[in-house]
Design a protein around this motif. Structure first.
Motif, short mmCIF file in Angstrom:
data_model
loop_
_atom_site.label_atom_id
_atom_site.label_comp_id
_atom_site.label_asym_id
_atom_site.label_seq_id
_atom_site.Cartn_x
_atom_site.Cartn_y
_atom_site.Cartn_z
N ILE A 12 -1.81 0.96 -3.80
CA ILE A 12 -1.96 1.24 -5.24
C ILE A 12 -3.44 1.03 -5.58
O ILE A 12 -4.06 0.09 -5.11
CB ILE A 12 -1.01 0.37 -6.10
CG1 ILE A 12 -1.11 -1.11 -5.76
CG2 ILE A 12 0.42 0.86 -5.92
CD1 ILE A 12 -0.33 -2.01 -6.72
N ASP A 13 -3.98 1.94 -6.37
CA ASP A 13 -5.44 1.99 -6.55
C ASP A 13 -5.94 1.07 -7.64
O ASP A 13 -5.30 0.91 -8.68
CB ASP A 13 -5.85 3.43 -6.91
CG ASP A 13 -5.54 4.39 -5.79
OD1 ASP A 13 -5.91 4.10 -4.65
OD2 ASP A 13 -4.90 5.42 -6.05
N TYR A 14 -7.12 0.53 -7.41
CA TYR A 14 -7.84 -0.13 -8.50
C TYR A 14 -8.24 0.93 -9.49
O TYR A 14 -8.64 2.04 -9.09
CB TYR A 14 -9.09 -0.83 -7.98
CG TYR A 14 -8.81 -2.04 -7.13
CD1 TYR A 14 -7.89 -3.00 -7.55
CD2 TYR A 14 -9.47 -2.24 -5.93
CE1 TYR A 14 -7.64 -4.13 -6.77
CE2 TYR A 14 -9.22 -3.35 -5.14
CZ TYR A 14 -8.30 -4.29 -5.57
OH TYR A 14 -8.06 -5.40 -4.81
N GLU A 26 -5.83 9.55 1.31
CA GLU A 26 -4.66 8.71 1.64
C GLU A 26 -3.40 9.25 0.97
O GLU A 26 -2.33 9.31 1.59
CB GLU A 26 -4.95 7.29 1.16
CG GLU A 26 -3.76 6.37 1.28
CD GLU A 26 -4.13 4.96 0.82
OE1 GLU A 26 -4.98 4.34 1.46
OE2 GLU A 26 -3.56 4.51 -0.19
N ASP A 51 -3.06 -0.43 -9.36
CA ASP A 51 -3.21 -1.88 -9.22
C ASP A 51 -4.08 -2.33 -10.40
O ASP A 51 -5.29 -2.08 -10.39
CB ASP A 51 -3.93 -2.12 -7.87
CG ASP A 51 -4.05 -3.59 -7.51
OD1 ASP A 51 -3.67 -4.45 -8.32
OD2 ASP A 51 -4.54 -3.86 -6.39
N GLY A 258 -5.48 2.01 3.89
CA GLY A 258 -6.75 2.17 4.60
C GLY A 258 -7.06 0.98 5.50
O GLY A 258 -6.54 -0.12 5.30
N ASP A 260 -9.48 -0.94 5.70
CA ASP A 260 -10.11 -2.13 5.11
C ASP A 260 -9.11 -3.12 4.55
O ASP A 260 -9.46 -4.27 4.30
CB ASP A 260 -11.08 -1.70 3.98
CG ASP A 260 -10.39 -0.89 2.89
OD1 ASP A 260 -9.46 -0.15 3.20
OD2 ASP A 260 -10.78 -1.03 1.71
N TRP A 289 -11.47 6.25 7.61
CA TRP A 289 -12.26 6.58 6.42
C TRP A 289 -12.63 8.04 6.36
O TRP A 289 -12.95 8.64 7.37
CB TRP A 289 -13.58 5.80 6.42
CG TRP A 289 -13.41 4.35 6.19
CD1 TRP A 289 -13.59 3.36 7.09
CD2 TRP A 289 -13.03 3.73 4.96
NE1 TRP A 289 -13.33 2.15 6.49
CE2 TRP A 289 -12.99 2.35 5.19
CE3 TRP A 289 -12.71 4.21 3.69
CZ2 TRP A 289 -12.64 1.45 4.20
CZ3 TRP A 289 -12.36 3.31 2.70
CH2 TRP A 289 -12.34 1.95 2.96
N VAL A 290 -12.67 8.55 5.14
CA VAL A 290 -13.34 9.82 4.90
C VAL A 290 -14.76 9.45 4.53
O VAL A 290 -14.99 8.62 3.65
CB VAL A 290 -12.73 10.58 3.71
CG1 VAL A 290 -13.46 11.91 3.53
CG2 VAL A 290 -11.26 10.80 3.90
N LYS A 299 -16.06 3.65 -4.66
CA LYS A 299 -16.24 3.65 -6.10
C LYS A 299 -17.47 2.82 -6.45
O LYS A 299 -18.29 3.21 -7.26
CB LYS A 299 -15.03 3.01 -6.78
CG LYS A 299 -13.81 3.88 -6.72
CD LYS A 299 -12.60 3.12 -7.20
CE LYS A 299 -11.33 3.90 -6.86
NZ LYS A 299 -10.13 3.12 -7.09
O1 ME8 Z 1 -7.78 -1.52 -2.02
N1 ME8 Z 1 -11.52 6.92 2.98
O2 ME8 Z 1 -7.51 -0.25 -3.93
P1 ME8 Z 1 -8.69 0.81 -3.79
C1 ME8 Z 1 -10.22 6.69 3.14
N2 ME8 Z 1 -5.87 -1.97 -4.98
N3 ME8 Z 1 -9.51 5.82 2.41
C2 ME8 Z 1 -10.17 5.15 1.46
C3 ME8 Z 1 -11.55 5.33 1.22
C4 ME8 Z 1 -12.23 6.29 2.04
N4 ME8 Z 1 -13.49 6.56 1.89
N5 ME8 Z 1 -11.91 4.52 0.20
C5 ME8 Z 1 -10.80 3.85 -0.18
C6 ME8 Z 1 -7.25 -1.29 -3.10
N6 ME8 Z 1 -9.76 4.22 0.58
C7 ME8 Z 1 -6.10 -2.16 -3.58
C8 ME8 Z 1 -4.86 -1.84 -2.77
S1 ME8 Z 1 -2.27 -2.17 -2.18
C9 ME8 Z 1 -1.11 -3.33 -2.49
C10 ME8 Z 1 -3.66 -2.68 -3.11
C11 ME8 Z 1 -8.38 3.71 0.51
O3 ME8 Z 1 -8.60 1.62 -5.03
C12 ME8 Z 1 -8.31 2.20 0.66
O4 ME8 Z 1 -8.37 1.85 2.02
O5 ME8 Z 1 -9.97 0.14 -3.47
C13 ME8 Z 1 -6.97 1.91 0.05
O6 ME8 Z 1 -5.93 2.10 1.00
C14 ME8 Z 1 -6.86 2.97 -1.07
O7 ME8 Z 1 -7.86 3.94 -0.78
C15 ME8 Z 1 -7.08 2.40 -2.45
O8 ME8 Z 1 -8.29 1.69 -2.51
#
Ligand code: ME8
Length: 515
Positions: A12-14, A26, A51, A258, A260, A289-290, A299
């Motif tokens: 879930i995304d920030y 993703e 998130d 991801g 990380d 990663w992309v 971000k």
């Molecule tokens: O980590 N390439 O949120 P998020 C591929 N809220 N995947 C990527 C990426 C990239 N360049 N950048 C980010 C969080 N991601 C938490 C998660 S889950 C219970 C809580 C992927 O918004 C990253 O690895 O920072 C993650 O899986 C998702 O995008 C959201 O990242």
């Protein structure tokens, strides 16, 4: 046969900024997997969400003079608008500020507390707000978080801890007994090493009475945002609110996340569930990663490619196709505009687009009143070769999807697209059409081509759903995507004849001319 259920989730995304190409990747990958499982006849539940309880959100809302909830409401609209533009077929979209989630977080926290795994202590150390993670001094570079290049904050506070150390052995046992729990294998080895090197108890609350989920055992504290966020996966299927539904869907079949955040998902999350006596998810995919011209997208680093811009110009499918094909889930992969345009022109416009338009146009031209049923394939030569590829492709494709190799599944479908294009060159229907005595042969060729296009479009549906619907329209095949089944990828031209005479098609993927 009982229907297999398939519960798939994404991170879930920030919400402190809008989706970028990496987060979109993703979701697109999870969407392709969900659509594949629907095609395979499984009862799919595909979860996405936001998130929302992070400190960054609280701060961003304050800067804008908004309440955190009002701010997250506007961000949820922005996120879901992007996801819908990318044709993501999620069944549920969870927001951690929702009451159902607060109920589940409190219920799980209480279980863990009752198991004796929560204790009060003092945290003294660093915290990176962008990672929302506690950091050790050795992790920092000149006081900065190595991921976000921003200073970590020093905090000293009373909070509650989770006895993560107690789960070192059970976690190792779980990894040994379930070699597929975390894929790819390189990620698994990394996590097993971390666990073997020893786990420390972790802080799972922050003092405060504002934004976040109050601790059921001490309302002056809020649940640490990661502890809260991970629980979304069980909230969404009824944990703490609907036991019957929870039993139906849990454990999740696949968490797509991801690389990380693999430690959170493969150490903390399973330890929380073990403590609470809840079954563990079946599998976690820690994708790569992309990058954009080789640079990390993020971000907070600000080099964001806007997926809306790409989808706005070309529709969702070229972006979906590029990411799924060029960035295998077990590795990193790069996006550049040059490569994107090159792939679009050679693969979508030339290979697939031309196959569809040549096939349909010839069918219209040679059989304007509808195609005869004749499809007498020859036992050797181009007919036999086409049939061999068309028969092998669905099996190779399904096996690739089952092992999460979406790029290989695309390659299997593409083997049929390429073979069918070659078939046109080899059988030369434009020459056959000149000989009135060869009408049966011409009908055979056209039926074989139409059947190949139909099968390729069926297989590519999880990857480029909108374009495959358009292909079905050009083949005059009715029926919504939900009614499609992988079993129909079996070669059977008689059963899938166009319902009415075909009409001249519009191009599917107009070429992009270099600007
Ligand atoms: O980590 N390439 O949120 P998020 C591929 N809220 N995947 C990527 C990426 C990239 N360049 N950048 C980010 C969080 N991601 C938490 C998660 S889950 C219970 C809580 C992927 O918004 C990253 O690895 O920072 C993650 O899986 C998702 O995008 C959201 O990242």
């Amino acid at each position: 046969m009982t229907q297999r259920s398939f519960y798939i989730t994404c991170a879930i995304d920030y919400v402190n900024s809008v989706p970028h190409l990496g987060t979109a990747y993703e979701k697109i990958a999870a969407d392709a997997l969900a659509r594949y499982h629907r095609l395979a006849g499984d009862r799919v539940h595909f979860l996405m969400g936001n998130d929302e309880h992070s400190l960054n959100v609280e701060r961003a809302a304050k800067e804008k003079g908004m309440t955190p909830l009002a701010y997250t409401d506007t961000m949820a609209e922005k996120f879901t608008a992007v996801w819908q533009t990318l044709e993501l077929s999620y069944d549920d979209f969870i927001r951690t500020s929702e009451p159902r989630h607060h109920t589940a977080v409190q219920a799980l926290f209480k279980r863990i507390h009752d198991a004796g795994d929560i204790f009060k202590g003092k945290y003294t150390g660093y915290y990176c707000v962008s990672c929302e993670a506690f950091k050790q001094e050795k992790d920092l570079i000149n006081g900065n978080c190595p991921i976000h290049h921003k200073p970590a904050e020093w905090i000293e506070e009373e909070n509650y801890f989770f006895r993560l150390s107690k789960y070192q052995r059970p976690l190792l046992d779980h990894f040994r007994a379930n070699p597929e729990f975390l894929v790819p294998a390189a990620r698994r080895n990394e996590i097993v090493n971390v666990i073997e090197s020893g786990l420390e108890d972790i802080s799972v609350s922050r003092p405060g009475s504002g934004w976040g989920v109050p601790l059921p055992v001490d309302p002056s504290q809020r649940v640490y945002v990661w502890f809260d966020a991970l629980i979304n996966y069980i909230t969404a299927v009824g944990y703490g609110t609907d036991d019957a539904r929870f039993r139906k869907f849990w454990p999740a079949d696949l968490h797509v996340i991801g690389k990380d955040i693999t430690r959170f998902h493969c150490i903390i999350w399973p330890a929380m569930l073990l403590s609470a006596g809840v079954p563990l998810p079946r599998r976690v995919l820690g994708h790569g990663w992309v990058t954009f011209k080789g640079e990390k997208l993020s971000k907070s680093l600000g080099n964001i490619v806007d997926p809306l811009e790409v989808a706005g110009k070309f529709g969702p499918d070229p972006l979906r196709f590029y990411l799924l094909k060029e960035v295998p889930l077990d590795r990193d992969g790069d996006f550049t505009w040059d490569l994107f345009i090159e792939r679009y022109n050679t693969e979508l416009a030339n290979d697939l687009g031309n196959l569809v338009s040549r096939t349909v146009s010839m069918a219209v031209k040679y059989f304007p009143d509808g195609l005869p049923e004749t499809c007498d394939l020859q036992a050797s030569g181009p007919d036999a070769e086409l049939l061999a590829v068309a028969t092998a492709a669905p099996e190779t494709y399904a096996a690739a999807f089952e092992r999460l190799a979406v790029h290989d599944a695309i390659a299997a479908a593409w083997s049929l697209v390429r073979r069918a294009n070659q078939y046109i060159e080899e059988t030369a229907p434009f020459k056959v059409a000149k000989d009135p005595s060869q009408q049966d042969r011409l009908a055979t060729i056209m039926n074989a081509l139409l059947e190949s296009v139909r099968i390729a479009a069926l297989l590519l549906t999880p990857v480029i759903p909108e374009s495959c619907t358009k292909i079905r329209e050009r083949l005059h095949q009715s029926g919504a995507e939900a009614s499609l089944r992988l079993a129909d990828a079996a070669w059977n031209p008689g059963a899938h004849r166009p319902e009415t005479p075909l009409t001249r098609p519009e191009p599917l993927f107009p070429r992009i001319e270099a600007s």
